[in-house]
Structures are given as structure tokens and as C-alpha cells.
Design a protein around this motif. Structure first.
Motif, PDB file in Angstrom:
ATOM      1  N   VAL A 120       0.850  -1.183   0.000  1.00 60.46           N
ATOM      2  CA  VAL A 120       0.000   0.000   0.000  1.00 60.46           C
ATOM      3  C   VAL A 120       0.896   1.247   0.000  1.00 60.46           C
ATOM      4  O   VAL A 120       1.809   1.361   0.817  1.00 60.46           O
ATOM      5  N   ALA A 121       0.605   2.148  -0.919  1.00 58.59           N
ATOM      6  CA  ALA A 121       1.292   3.439  -0.960  1.00 58.59           C
ATOM      7  C   ALA A 121       0.255   4.541  -0.941  1.00 58.59           C
ATOM      8  O   ALA A 121      -0.836   4.387  -1.494  1.00 58.59           O
ATOM      9  N   VAL A 122       0.596   5.634  -0.276  1.00 60.91           N
ATOM     10  CA  VAL A 122      -0.263   6.814  -0.275  1.00 60.91           C
ATOM     11  C   VAL A 122       0.560   7.993  -0.776  1.00 60.91           C
ATOM     12  O   VAL A 122       1.769   8.061  -0.554  1.00 60.91           O
ATOM     13  N   MET A 123      -0.109   8.895  -1.461  1.00 55.79           N
ATOM     14  CA  MET A 123       0.558  10.084  -1.950  1.00 55.79           C
ATOM     15  C   MET A 123      -0.258  11.307  -1.541  1.00 55.79           C
ATOM     16  O   MET A 123      -1.340  11.547  -2.077  1.00 55.79           O
ATOM     17  N   PRO A 124       0.260  12.030  -0.542  1.00 60.24           N
ATOM     18  CA  PRO A 124      -0.459  13.205  -0.052  1.00 60.24           C
ATOM     19  C   PRO A 124      -0.531  14.336  -1.068  1.00 60.24           C
ATOM     20  O   PRO A 124       0.350  14.510  -1.895  1.00 60.24           O
ATOM     21  N   ARG A 137       1.522  15.024  11.159  1.00 57.47           N
ATOM     22  CA  ARG A 137       2.859  14.406  11.149  1.00 57.47           C
ATOM     23  C   ARG A 137       2.835  13.068  11.885  1.00 57.47           C
ATOM     24  O   ARG A 137       3.462  12.096  11.456  1.00 57.47           O
ATOM     25  N   GLN A 138       2.105  13.010  12.983  1.00 63.51           N
ATOM     26  CA  GLN A 138       1.978  11.758  13.729  1.00 63.51           C
ATOM     27  C   GLN A 138       1.254  10.702  12.875  1.00 63.51           C
ATOM     28  O   GLN A 138       1.633   9.536  12.875  1.00 63.51           O
ATOM     29  N   ALA A 139       0.240  11.112  12.140  1.00 66.50           N
ATOM     30  CA  ALA A 139      -0.482  10.179  11.271  1.00 66.50           C
ATOM     31  C   ALA A 139       0.457   9.592  10.223  1.00 66.50           C
ATOM     32  O   ALA A 139       0.431   8.379   9.969  1.00 66.50           O
ATOM     33  N   VAL A 140       1.292  10.416   9.620  1.00 65.47           N
ATOM     34  CA  VAL A 140       2.252   9.926   8.631  1.00 65.47           C
ATOM     35  C   VAL A 140       3.167   8.885   9.271  1.00 65.47           C
ATOM     36  O   VAL A 140       3.388   7.801   8.719  1.00 65.47           O
ATOM     37  N   SER A 141       3.673   9.194  10.455  1.00 69.96           N
ATOM     38  CA  SER A 141       4.555   8.242  11.156  1.00 69.96           C
ATOM     39  C   SER A 141       3.838   6.937  11.473  1.00 69.96           C
ATOM     40  O   SER A 141       4.394   5.848  11.289  1.00 69.96           O
ATOM     41  N   LEU A 142       2.594   7.022  11.946  1.00 67.85           N
ATOM     42  CA  LEU A 142       1.838   5.817  12.282  1.00 67.85           C
ATOM     43  C   LEU A 142       1.543   4.968  11.049  1.00 67.85           C
ATOM     44  O   LEU A 142       1.602   3.734  11.104  1.00 67.85           O
ATOM     45  N   LEU A 143       1.236   5.610   9.941  1.00 70.85           N
ATOM     46  CA  LEU A 143       1.004   4.852   8.704  1.00 70.85           C
ATOM     47  C   LEU A 143       2.289   4.168   8.249  1.00 70.85           C
ATOM     48  O   LEU A 143       2.279   2.992   7.871  1.00 70.85           O
ATOM     49  N   GLU A 144       3.403   4.871   8.316  1.00 68.46           N
ATOM     50  CA  GLU A 144       4.679   4.276   7.923  1.00 68.46           C
ATOM     51  C   GLU A 144       5.049   3.105   8.827  1.00 68.46           C
ATOM     52  O   GLU A 144       5.561   2.083   8.355  1.00 68.46           O
TER      53      GLU A 144
END
Length: 180
Positions: A120-124, A137-144
Motif C-alpha cells: 500500500v502506498a499513499v501520496m499526499p 505528522r503523527q499520522a504519517v509516522s503511524l502509517l509508515e
């Protein structure tokens, strides 16, 4: 007969979704059988032209969970995905997903798939002011941390009111899932 790998292209209500047909065609040029999933808001944007999207993909567009007795447009009509690209993704969708809120089919599918081994990849597509929010920023870290590949295109996040949605670099996200 050669079967193409199945890609779910999931789009949220961000500017590049107005050009999702470009994203579909780019994925098809990369050799994917594209199945489009939209958030409810993105589906409203495309409602008058939904038949165009179905024609270009060759499949029904999914934007809601299937309920008993409903036609096949729900998520159960989708074949098994070989990869998922969520592009563009808004800060709202990223934060909801990271918090475990899967109230739309567009969030529920990738939230489960990443834990089932599907790349799965996401592109903001969001501005730098929203990205400055600690929750984003926390959401990005949690997804990663879950194994989601977060791919920022050139110039992303962009300054407010300056996003270039017509020139969204779709292929970067497709390359990220292929690399998996």
C-alpha cells in the motif's frame, strides 16, 4: 491469456481527484488492471460523470460499503488486490486512518490490506500549513510504522492555495507499490 495485476486506486477529495482519469490511464499504461474506489465526497464530485470513470477502468466505481441486498457496487465486487495506491490522500483521511477510523470503504480497504501483506502506498496532496499540525505528522509516522509507503511528490507539501493538481505525479505512487 495474460492477467494484469490488480491495482485499487483509491482517491479522496483533494484537487488531483478532479483528474483521476489521468491517474487511471497512467496506472493502465504501467500495466495495471485498475479498480477505482472513491471517498463519498470524491464520488459526489464525479457523480455526473461516473460513467466516464467506469468506461475508462472497465469496472464499477466503488464508494460505499455493500449492505445486504445492495447491488454489486460495494467493496465485495472487487477482485483481490495485488497492490493499493491511495492518491491523492487528504490530511483528514490520513489522520482518520492512523486513528483506526474506517468509516468509509476508501479507508477500510487499505487499513485492512496493509496488515494482510498487500503493498500500500499513499501520496499526499496537502499544504504545508496543514502538514505543520502535529496530528498530521503523527499520522504519517503511524502509517509508515504499519508498512504504508508514504510518497510525497515534488513540491509537496505545497504552500497554501498553490497546489498544482493537474500535474499530480501519479506514477511515483505506482512505482512505490511496484518496488514492494
Amino acid at each position: 491469456m495474460t492477467t494484469l495485476p490488480v491495482l485499487y486506486l483509491i482517491a479522496t477529495a483533494a484537487g488531483p481527484t478532479h483528474h483521476i482519469d489521468d491517474g487511471i490511464q497512467a496506472a493502465q499504461a504501467d500495466g495495471w488492471d485498475v479498480h477505482l474506489v472513491l471517498t463519498p465526497t470524491a464520488a459526489r464530485w464525479w457523480k455526473p460523470r461516473m460513467a466516464e470513470l467506469e468506461k475508462v477502468t472497465g469496472h464499477p466505481v466503488v464508494w460505499e460499503y455493500r449492505v445486504p441486498g445492495q447491488d454489486v457496487r460495494g467493496a465485495s465486487s472487487l477482485p483481490k488486490a495485488d497492490a493499493i495506491v491511495m492518491a491523492p490522500i487528504t490530511t483528514t483521511s490520513a489522520c482518520k486512518w492512523a486513528a483506526g477510523i474506517t468509516d468509509t470503504v476508501a479507508l477500510g480497504i487499505p487499513a485492512e490490506a496493509v496488515h494482510m501483506g498487500v503493498p500500500v502506498a499513499v501520496m499526499p496532496f496537502w499544504n504545508e500549513v496543514l502538514y505543520a499540525q502535529p496530528a498530521v505528522r503523527q499520522a504519517v509516522s503511524l502509517l509508515e510504522e504499519q508498512g504504508v509507503r508514504v510518497v510525497f511528490g515534488p513540491g509537496e507539501p505545497h504552500p497554501p492555495k498553490s497546489g498544482r493538481d493537474k500535474f499530480f505525479p501519479w506514477r511515483l505512487a505506482f512505482d512505490a507499490v511496484r518496488a514492494a
